[in-house]
Design a protein around this motif. Sequence first.
Motif, PDB file in Angstrom:
ATOM      1  N   GLY A 181       0.826  -1.202   0.000  1.00 51.90           N
ATOM      2  CA  GLY A 181       0.000   0.000   0.000  1.00 51.90           C
ATOM      3  C   GLY A 181       0.859   1.251   0.000  1.00 51.90           C
ATOM      4  O   GLY A 181       2.081   1.189  -0.189  1.00 51.90           O
ATOM      5  N   ALA A 182       0.220   2.376   0.205  1.00 51.23           N
ATOM      6  CA  ALA A 182       0.898   3.666   0.121  1.00 51.23           C
ATOM      7  C   ALA A 182       0.099   4.687   0.923  1.00 51.23           C
ATOM      8  O   ALA A 182      -1.050   4.421   1.294  1.00 51.23           O
ATOM      9  N   GLY A 186      -1.251   9.526  -2.232  1.00 47.17           N
ATOM     10  CA  GLY A 186      -0.625   9.099  -3.482  1.00 47.17           C
ATOM     11  C   GLY A 186       0.673   9.841  -3.759  1.00 47.17           C
ATOM     12  O   GLY A 186       1.224   9.777  -4.854  1.00 47.17           O
ATOM     13  N   LEU A 187       1.197  10.550  -2.776  1.00 47.12           N
ATOM     14  CA  LEU A 187       2.446  11.304  -2.982  1.00 47.12           C
ATOM     15  C   LEU A 187       3.687  10.456  -2.709  1.00 47.12           C
ATOM     16  O   LEU A 187       4.753  10.712  -3.256  1.00 47.12           O
ATOM     17  N   ILE A 188       3.563   9.481  -1.789  1.00 47.02           N
ATOM     18  CA  ILE A 188       4.698   8.598  -1.522  1.00 47.02           C
ATOM     19  C   ILE A 188       4.236   7.140  -1.663  1.00 47.02           C
ATOM     20  O   ILE A 188       3.064   6.830  -1.443  1.00 47.02           O
ATOM     21  N   HIS A 234      -0.849  -2.811   5.729  1.00 44.07           N
ATOM     22  CA  HIS A 234      -0.763  -1.471   5.124  1.00 44.07           C
ATOM     23  C   HIS A 234       0.449  -0.740   5.689  1.00 44.07           C
ATOM     24  O   HIS A 234       0.660  -0.726   6.902  1.00 44.07           O
ATOM     25  N   VAL A 235       1.215  -0.128   4.795  1.00 45.59           N
ATOM     26  CA  VAL A 235       2.464   0.523   5.216  1.00 45.59           C
ATOM     27  C   VAL A 235       2.215   1.645   6.241  1.00 45.59           C
ATOM     28  O   VAL A 235       3.082   1.915   7.085  1.00 45.59           O
ATOM     29  N   MET A 236       1.019   2.256   6.230  1.00 51.12           N
ATOM     30  CA  MET A 236       0.742   3.296   7.242  1.00 51.12           C
ATOM     31  C   MET A 236       0.454   2.669   8.608  1.00 51.12           C
ATOM     32  O   MET A 236       0.787   3.252   9.642  1.00 51.12           O
ATOM     33  N   MET A 320      -5.344  -1.343   1.172  1.00 52.47           N
ATOM     34  CA  MET A 320      -3.962  -1.503   0.681  1.00 52.47           C
ATOM     35  C   MET A 320      -3.942  -1.448  -0.848  1.00 52.47           C
ATOM     36  O   MET A 320      -3.093  -0.783  -1.445  1.00 52.47           O
ATOM     37  N   CYS A 321      -4.897  -2.178  -1.464  1.00 52.50           N
ATOM     38  CA  CYS A 321      -4.948  -2.227  -2.930  1.00 52.50           C
ATOM     39  C   CYS A 321      -5.315  -0.858  -3.511  1.00 52.50           C
ATOM     40  O   CYS A 321      -4.691  -0.389  -4.469  1.00 52.50           O
ATOM     41  N   GLN A 322      -6.321  -0.212  -2.926  1.00 50.13           N
ATOM     42  CA  GLN A 322      -6.745   1.107  -3.427  1.00 50.13           C
ATOM     43  C   GLN A 322      -5.605   2.117  -3.345  1.00 50.13           C
ATOM     44  O   GLN A 322      -5.351   2.874  -4.281  1.00 50.13           O
ATOM     45  N   ASP A 323      -4.917   2.132  -2.200  1.00 57.91           N
ATOM     46  CA  ASP A 323      -3.865   3.134  -1.999  1.00 57.91           C
ATOM     47  C   ASP A 323      -2.638   2.846  -2.868  1.00 57.91           C
ATOM     48  O   ASP A 323      -1.993   3.771  -3.367  1.00 57.91           O
ATOM     49  N   ALA A 324      -2.328   1.564  -3.051  1.00 56.76           N
ATOM     50  CA  ALA A 324      -1.201   1.208  -3.921  1.00 56.76           C
ATOM     51  C   ALA A 324      -1.509   1.640  -5.360  1.00 56.76           C
ATOM     52  O   ALA A 324      -0.670   2.215  -6.053  1.00 56.76           O
TER      53      ALA A 324
END
Length: 337
Positions: A181-182, A186-188, A234-236, A320-324
């Motif tokens: 994820g991210a 969507g900036l990083i 999720h990375v967050m 995770m999928c949406q943010d990635a």
Amino acid sequence: MNILLTGGAGYIGSHIAVALTDAGHRISIVDNFVNSVPEAIVRVEKITGKNIVLHKTDVTDREDLTRILHDEKPDCVIHCAGLKSVGESVKKPLKYYRNNINTTLSLLESMKETGIERLVFSSSATVYGEDNIPPFTETMPKGRCANPYGWTKWMQEQIIEDVVKQLKISTVILRYFNPTGAHKSGLIGEEPNGLPNNLMPYILQVADGRREHLTVFGDDYNTPDGTCRRDYIHVMDLAEAHLKAAEYVEKNKGLDVFNIGRGIPCSVLELVKAFEEASEQTIKYEIGSRRDGDVQDIWADTSKAEEVLGWQVHRGINEMCQDAWNWQKKNPAGYAK
Ligand code: UFG
């Protein structure tokens, strides 16, 4: 707190930088940009609205690192710097042992010299022996790692354990499962170098048309759909675990180790399906042979982190999928303009 973050421009480091800064901590980053770019830090500043102090230095440069620790006087160091490609570590074991072990030796020596008393270390579920049956608990047998990268993590844990006891450095070791994820903005996000090794970056490149299809490495495992199961997080959520760990070492002495995953297994095909639903893209895949060194099932028992650190996961596979996918769509060329 004043927190120094090694490897803070990397995929995980940059998300930790956001979580810590958003929580009101002052951070400084040490990174040599060997596997990351300064633009990631510019983006962290954009997300948080705060300036981030950056030292472009190699953590293995002990003299320079000591000078930085002396100037920054951090309350806590979070140590993420290191090489992390499993495949590359098999091809270039010396590079991995030299770099990863030296980052930790250099950091501990510099902490000793400057009297820094708190440490959080990024470790990996890869330290668990291959014969363990999930869910993995922190006390299960370790070592017998499948590759040099894994051994470097396990050896660093050993070095840290011996040294922090003697120096009385309060320490938390976090064993990551499968971060993905991210950040929502969507900036990083994750920017793989060349052909992606990991599942989600590969799926993303199939989704954006860069790769024709995904190869699923084996569907003859003893799992419900025959594909390997992992503990995607999720990375967050992972980044927030570092926030809890930094706060924990502020108040608690000694050494503690925590698994950081969701504790929920997800197979390769389940992740592909979840991604298709979240992104409304079709992911073409083919079943290939098993990948050397793959373990059938890996997931965490996360109860210790929940009970002791007071940490909780807030995001599921869909997010995770949406943010990635959001990161990938907004940055088709990664951080390059
Ligand atoms: N997979 C595929 N096709 C691909 C890539 C991966 O089918 O193109 C499968 C793998 O076989 C595995 C699953 O997707 O079953 C996950 O593979 P990853 O490479 O994404 O992740 P791993 O669990 O193998 O490794 C990750 C990190 C390591 C860390 C380890 C700890 O990449 O750094 O978790 O368990 F050591």
